[in-house]
Structures are given as C-alpha cells and as structure tokens.
Design a protein around this motif. Structure first.
Motif, short mmCIF file in Angstrom:
data_model
loop_
_atom_site.label_atom_id
_atom_site.label_comp_id
_atom_site.label_asym_id
_atom_site.label_seq_id
_atom_site.Cartn_x
_atom_site.Cartn_y
_atom_site.Cartn_z
N LYS A 24 0.84 -1.20 0.00
CA LYS A 24 0.00 0.00 0.00
C LYS A 24 0.87 1.24 0.00
O LYS A 24 2.04 1.20 0.39
CB LYS A 24 -0.97 0.01 1.17
CG LYS A 24 -0.37 0.03 2.54
CD LYS A 24 -1.47 0.02 3.59
CE LYS A 24 -0.89 -0.06 4.98
NZ LYS A 24 -1.93 -0.02 5.99
N THR A 25 0.30 2.35 -0.43
CA THR A 25 1.03 3.61 -0.51
C THR A 25 1.11 4.26 0.86
O THR A 25 0.48 3.80 1.82
CB THR A 25 0.35 4.58 -1.50
OG1 THR A 25 -0.94 4.91 -0.98
CG2 THR A 25 0.21 3.97 -2.88
N ASN A 26 1.85 5.36 0.95
CA ASN A 26 1.97 6.10 2.21
C ASN A 26 0.61 6.65 2.66
O ASN A 26 0.38 6.83 3.84
CB ASN A 26 2.96 7.24 2.07
CG ASN A 26 4.38 6.75 1.91
OD1 ASN A 26 4.70 5.63 2.29
ND2 ASN A 26 5.23 7.58 1.33
N ALA A 27 -0.27 6.92 1.70
CA ALA A 27 -1.59 7.45 2.03
C ALA A 27 -2.55 6.33 2.45
O ALA A 27 -3.68 6.61 2.83
CB ALA A 27 -2.16 8.20 0.83
N GLY A 28 -2.12 5.07 2.37
CA GLY A 28 -2.96 3.97 2.80
C GLY A 28 -3.75 3.31 1.69
O GLY A 28 -4.60 2.45 1.95
N ILE A 29 -3.49 3.66 0.44
CA ILE A 29 -4.20 3.06 -0.68
C ILE A 29 -3.58 1.70 -0.97
O ILE A 29 -2.37 1.58 -1.15
CB ILE A 29 -4.12 3.96 -1.93
CG1 ILE A 29 -4.78 5.29 -1.64
CG2 ILE A 29 -4.77 3.27 -3.13
CD1 ILE A 29 -4.57 6.32 -2.72
N LEU A 30 -4.40 0.66 -1.01
CA LEU A 30 -3.92 -0.69 -1.30
C LEU A 30 -3.58 -0.81 -2.78
O LEU A 30 -4.35 -0.40 -3.64
CB LEU A 30 -4.97 -1.73 -0.93
CG LEU A 30 -5.27 -1.85 0.57
CD1 LEU A 30 -6.41 -2.83 0.80
CD2 LEU A 30 -4.04 -2.31 1.32
#
Length: 99
Positions: A24-30
């Motif tokens: 997942k990204t730093n923003a929390g997107i899987l």
C-alpha cells in the motif's frame, strides 16, 4: 558485525536479499497484486567467480549493491540472524535493474 558478512559465497554464487514491494502507498491506498509482482533483490555478497577449462578466472557479472531481476523459481534459502536471503548462481540472475 552483520550476520551476512560471515557468509562468503563460493565460486560464482551471489547472495541476494529480496526486495518486498509495498502493498500500500503512504496514504494507505492498497496496491493491486499485479503491480507488486516484480521479483527483484539487492546483491549483498558475491563469490570470486569460477574458472574456465584453462584455469582462467571468470568473475561474477554483478557486484555488491546491484539491484537484480530474479527468476520466479530457484535459489537456495539462507537464514542468517533474523533475516532471510537467497543464494543464486551468477548465470541464474536474469539482469540488473537501473534507476
């Protein structure tokens, strides 16, 4: 002293630490599994190389610190300390990744 520094690969073997891509990204997107599929690793240690029929040393084609593309199957699992590594032959490494 790091545990991997105690292991010196023999002949044309290469010790690789696999790079696990983030899920997942730093923003929390899987991230979808398809984007995290690249099978790559960082070369931690290399052997001196192998000899040809005439006794000449053929050096290993990668060096410590290189990022390499690995085959889906193969390699020998090695656990040193609390980390896991894989040991490959030089000819099994598919290529070097450049940024």
């Amino acid at each position: 002293m790091a545990a991997w520094k105690r292991l010196v690969p023999s002949l044309n073997r290469v010790l690789v630490e696999k790079i696990v891509p983030p899920s997942k990204t730093n923003a929390g997107i899987l991230l979808p599994e398809k984007t995290t599929k690249l099978n790559s690793g960082k070369v931690v240690a290399v052997g001196p190389g192998s000899c040809d029929r005439n006794g000449n040393l053929i050096p290993v084609s990668v060096k410590e610190g290189d990022h390499v593309l690995l085959p889906d199957y193969g390699g020998t699992d090695v656990k040193l300390g609390d980390k896991e590594y894989q040991l490959y032959r030089d000819e099994d490494i598919l290529g070097t990744l450049h940024e």
